[in-house]
Design a protein around this motif. Structure first.
Motif, short mmCIF file in Angstrom:
data_model
loop_
_atom_site.label_atom_id
_atom_site.label_comp_id
_atom_site.label_asym_id
_atom_site.label_seq_id
_atom_site.Cartn_x
_atom_site.Cartn_y
_atom_site.Cartn_z
N UNK A 198 0.79 -1.22 0.00
CA UNK A 198 0.00 0.00 0.00
C UNK A 198 0.82 1.27 0.00
N UNK A 199 2.12 1.15 -0.17
CA UNK A 199 3.00 2.32 -0.18
C UNK A 199 3.58 2.46 -1.59
N UNK A 200 3.50 3.64 -2.13
CA UNK A 200 4.11 3.94 -3.42
C UNK A 200 5.38 4.75 -3.15
N UNK A 201 6.46 4.37 -3.80
CA UNK A 201 7.72 5.11 -3.68
C UNK A 201 8.16 5.54 -5.06
N UNK A 202 8.60 6.78 -5.14
CA UNK A 202 9.03 7.37 -6.40
C UNK A 202 10.39 8.02 -6.20
N UNK A 203 11.27 7.84 -7.15
CA UNK A 203 12.59 8.47 -7.11
C UNK A 203 12.46 9.97 -7.33
N UNK A 204 13.20 10.75 -6.57
CA UNK A 204 13.25 12.20 -6.74
C UNK A 204 14.64 12.58 -7.23
N UNK A 205 14.72 13.57 -8.08
CA UNK A 205 16.03 14.03 -8.55
C UNK A 205 16.62 15.09 -7.64
N UNK A 206 15.92 15.44 -6.57
CA UNK A 206 16.36 16.49 -5.66
C UNK A 206 16.75 15.91 -4.30
N UNK A 207 17.42 16.72 -3.49
CA UNK A 207 17.74 16.33 -2.13
C UNK A 207 16.44 16.23 -1.32
N UNK A 208 16.52 15.64 -0.16
CA UNK A 208 15.34 15.51 0.70
C UNK A 208 14.73 16.89 1.01
N UNK A 209 15.51 17.88 1.49
CA UNK A 209 14.89 19.17 1.81
C UNK A 209 14.28 19.86 0.58
N UNK A 210 14.96 19.79 -0.54
CA UNK A 210 14.43 20.44 -1.76
C UNK A 210 13.18 19.71 -2.24
N UNK A 211 13.17 18.40 -2.15
CA UNK A 211 11.98 17.64 -2.54
C UNK A 211 10.78 18.08 -1.71
N UNK A 212 10.96 18.15 -0.40
CA UNK A 212 9.85 18.56 0.48
C UNK A 212 9.49 20.02 0.22
N UNK A 213 10.48 20.88 0.00
CA UNK A 213 10.19 22.28 -0.34
C UNK A 213 9.29 22.36 -1.57
N UNK A 214 9.63 21.59 -2.61
CA UNK A 214 8.86 21.61 -3.86
C UNK A 214 7.45 21.09 -3.65
N UNK A 215 7.33 20.00 -2.91
CA UNK A 215 6.00 19.45 -2.62
C UNK A 215 5.16 20.45 -1.83
N UNK A 216 5.78 21.04 -0.82
CA UNK A 216 5.08 22.02 0.02
C UNK A 216 4.60 23.20 -0.82
N UNK A 217 5.43 23.70 -1.70
CA UNK A 217 5.07 24.85 -2.53
C UNK A 217 3.89 24.52 -3.44
N UNK A 218 3.91 23.35 -4.06
CA UNK A 218 2.81 22.97 -4.95
C UNK A 218 1.52 22.78 -4.17
N UNK A 219 1.61 22.15 -3.02
CA UNK A 219 0.42 21.95 -2.20
C UNK A 219 -0.18 23.28 -1.76
N UNK A 220 0.67 24.21 -1.34
CA UNK A 220 0.18 25.52 -0.91
C UNK A 220 -0.52 26.26 -2.05
N UNK A 221 0.04 26.18 -3.27
CA UNK A 221 -0.59 26.80 -4.44
C UNK A 221 -1.97 26.20 -4.67
#
Length: 129
Positions: free
Chosen positions: A6-29
């Motif tokens: 039940x868990x999906x994992x996807x490779x990110x091309x960014x570091x952990x903090x940048x990945x979360x920053x990007x996700x957070x920004x899109x969610x906020x928008x």
């Protein structure tokens, strides 16, 4: 992407903090509420333990989540939604989250209600490009 228990994992091309920053920004928008961001590596360091970079983002939409909890109160165990960005020992960064179809089956949700949690698919949130 792969699904495992039940868990999906996807490779990110960014570091952990940048990945979360990007996700957070899109969610906020998208008007999604960010409830918490937990740096689990930093928490491990506070107790003198070592952990590869790992961050957890808790987020949701109270309007959408409430309708889910009205239909099935125990789904509150999985709400707010969560996305985990973590660095493997080989240096690759992964994003993991609950598969919406897994939650659908686990809580016997209708297709209409599953739409309320489909936002968690990071591939939609452009973490890889």
């Amino acid at each position: 992407m792969n699904a495992n228990n039940g868990i999906i994992s996807q490779l990110s091309q960014y570091s952990v903090p940048v990945t979360i920053d990007r996700l957070e920004a899109v969610l906020e928008v998208k008007g999604i509420t960010i409830f918490a961001r937990i740096d689990q590596q930093a928490e491990a360091e506070k107790v003198e333990l070592s952990l590869c970079p790992t961050q957890l983002l808790l987020f949701g939409n109270p309007k959408a989540g409430t309708s889910l909890m009205v239909a099935e109160p125990t789904i509150a165990l999985d709400l707010p939604l969560k996305v985990l960005a973590w660095e493997a020992t080989d240096g690759k960064v992964w994003v993991s989250y609950n598969d919406p179809n897994y939650l659908k089956q686990r809580f016997s949700l209708s297709d209409e209600l599953v739409k309320n949690i489909a936002i968690i698919a990071p591939y939609r949130l452009k973490i890889s490009g």
